[in-house]
Design an enzyme around this catalytic site. Structure first.
Site, PDB file in Angstrom:
ATOM      1  N   CYS A 164       0.809  -1.330   0.041  1.00  0.00           N
ATOM      2  CA  CYS A 164      -0.084   0.185   0.028  1.00  0.00           C
ATOM      3  C   CYS A 164       1.024   1.423   0.120  1.00  0.00           C
ATOM      4  CB  CYS A 164      -0.886   0.054   1.089  1.00  0.00           C
ATOM      5  SG  CYS A 164      -2.270   1.265   1.218  1.00  0.00           S
ATOM      6  N   ASP A 173      -9.579  -3.350  -5.973  1.00  0.00           N
ATOM      7  CA  ASP A 173      -8.500  -2.516  -5.361  1.00  0.00           C
ATOM      8  C   ASP A 173      -8.580  -1.149  -5.875  1.00  0.00           C
ATOM      9  OD1 ASP A 173      -6.396  -1.464  -4.247  1.00  0.00           O
ATOM     10  OD2 ASP A 173      -5.048  -2.835  -4.754  1.00  0.00           O
ATOM     11  N   HIS A 211      -8.245  -4.765  -1.791  1.00  0.00           N
ATOM     12  CA  HIS A 211      -7.011  -4.037  -1.121  1.00  0.00           C
ATOM     13  C   HIS A 211      -6.661  -4.019   0.384  1.00  0.00           C
ATOM     14  CE1 HIS A 211      -3.925  -0.516  -1.212  1.00  0.00           C
ATOM     15  NE2 HIS A 211      -4.690  -0.553   0.085  1.00  0.00           N
TER      16      HIS A 211
END
Length: 246
Positions: A128, A178, A212
């Site tokens: 991330c 995501d 995600h």
């Protein structure tokens, strides 16, 4: 068949906090002999060192034979884990405190200290938020191998820059849902790097049924998410092993 020590989903962290180049770091050290000239830099999501899952992942890379270092990118100001469910938390203000100008010196200090210790091979694994720091080290020519997992804040220009300016093999662990790196962006990455176009080496994994954050904070009661977290971890270890003599 090679067996890899797997990723854990719960347990007590085994590493320790160390100062490296004046920066607080969580360090996982292999229990058996390991190459002292090689290090994995674990570049975190916004939750940083305090998140237990991050520490467990560091420990798991250490169990696979790599001294693994998680620098405090946020200098004592990570985003609290409970802010995921707190709409009043000012995300913009937090992000404004953690621009590249704040975390680049952190990485530079850690890398300089590692170089002075004889480290010549640096693999990065960025999750991330940690994708951009991984990009920075590759573009600077500091890192040897790059892995990013459910990355955020990467533009097409960033992908093009990596293609033209780095020699570090690249693995991207991606997933079905995501917003930060959607399937359209995943396809663009394949168009830029895939088909042998990126000579140093490129691979991308795709994890169906995952969202995600799956590789760090995924719901292990969901079989697809469990498979994604375990699979992304194994793919990362294999990628490091493939290029550890580069």
């Amino acid at each position: 068949m090679v067996l890899y020590p797997g990723v854990r989903h719960e347990g007590a962290p085994e590493g320790k906090i160390e100062q490296i180049g004046g920066i607080e770091c969580y360090v996982g050290t292999p229990f058996s002999d390991y190459p002292k000239d090689k290090v994995v830099l674990f570049l975190t999501d916004v939750f940083g060192i305090p998140l237990v899952n991050n520490k467990l992942l560091v420990d798991d890379f250490a169990r696979n034979g790599y001294r693994t270092i998680m620098p405090d990118l946020f200098q004592g100001d990570p985003r609290p884990e409970n802010t995921m469910s707190r709409p009043e938390f000012d995300r913009a203000a937090w992000a404004a405190r953690h621009t590249p100008d704040t975390w680049k010196p952190v990485l530079d200090a850690v890398v300089d200290a590692l170089r002075s210790q004889g480290v010549t091979w640096i693999g990065t694994t960025g999750y991330c938020f940690g994708a951009k720091p991984a990009w920075y080290l590759a573009l600077k020519g500091t890192s040897t191998v790059t892995v990013i997992t459910h990355p955020s804040r990467l533009s097409v220009d960033d992908l093009q820059d990596y293609f033209h300016k780095t020699k570090a093999p690249l693995l991207i662990n991606s997933c079905e849902t995501d917003p930060a790196f959607p399937q359209d962006a995943q396809k663009v990455a394949d168009e830029i790097f895939g088909g042998g176009r990126f000579a140093p080496g490129y691979e991308r994994t795709y994890w169906d049924g995952c969202t995600h954050g799956f590789a760090v904070r995924g719901d292990m009661s969901d079989p697809k998410v469990k498979a994604g977290k375990e699979g992304a971890f194994e793919a990362t270890v294999k990628f490091f092993n493939k290029y550890k003599e580069v």
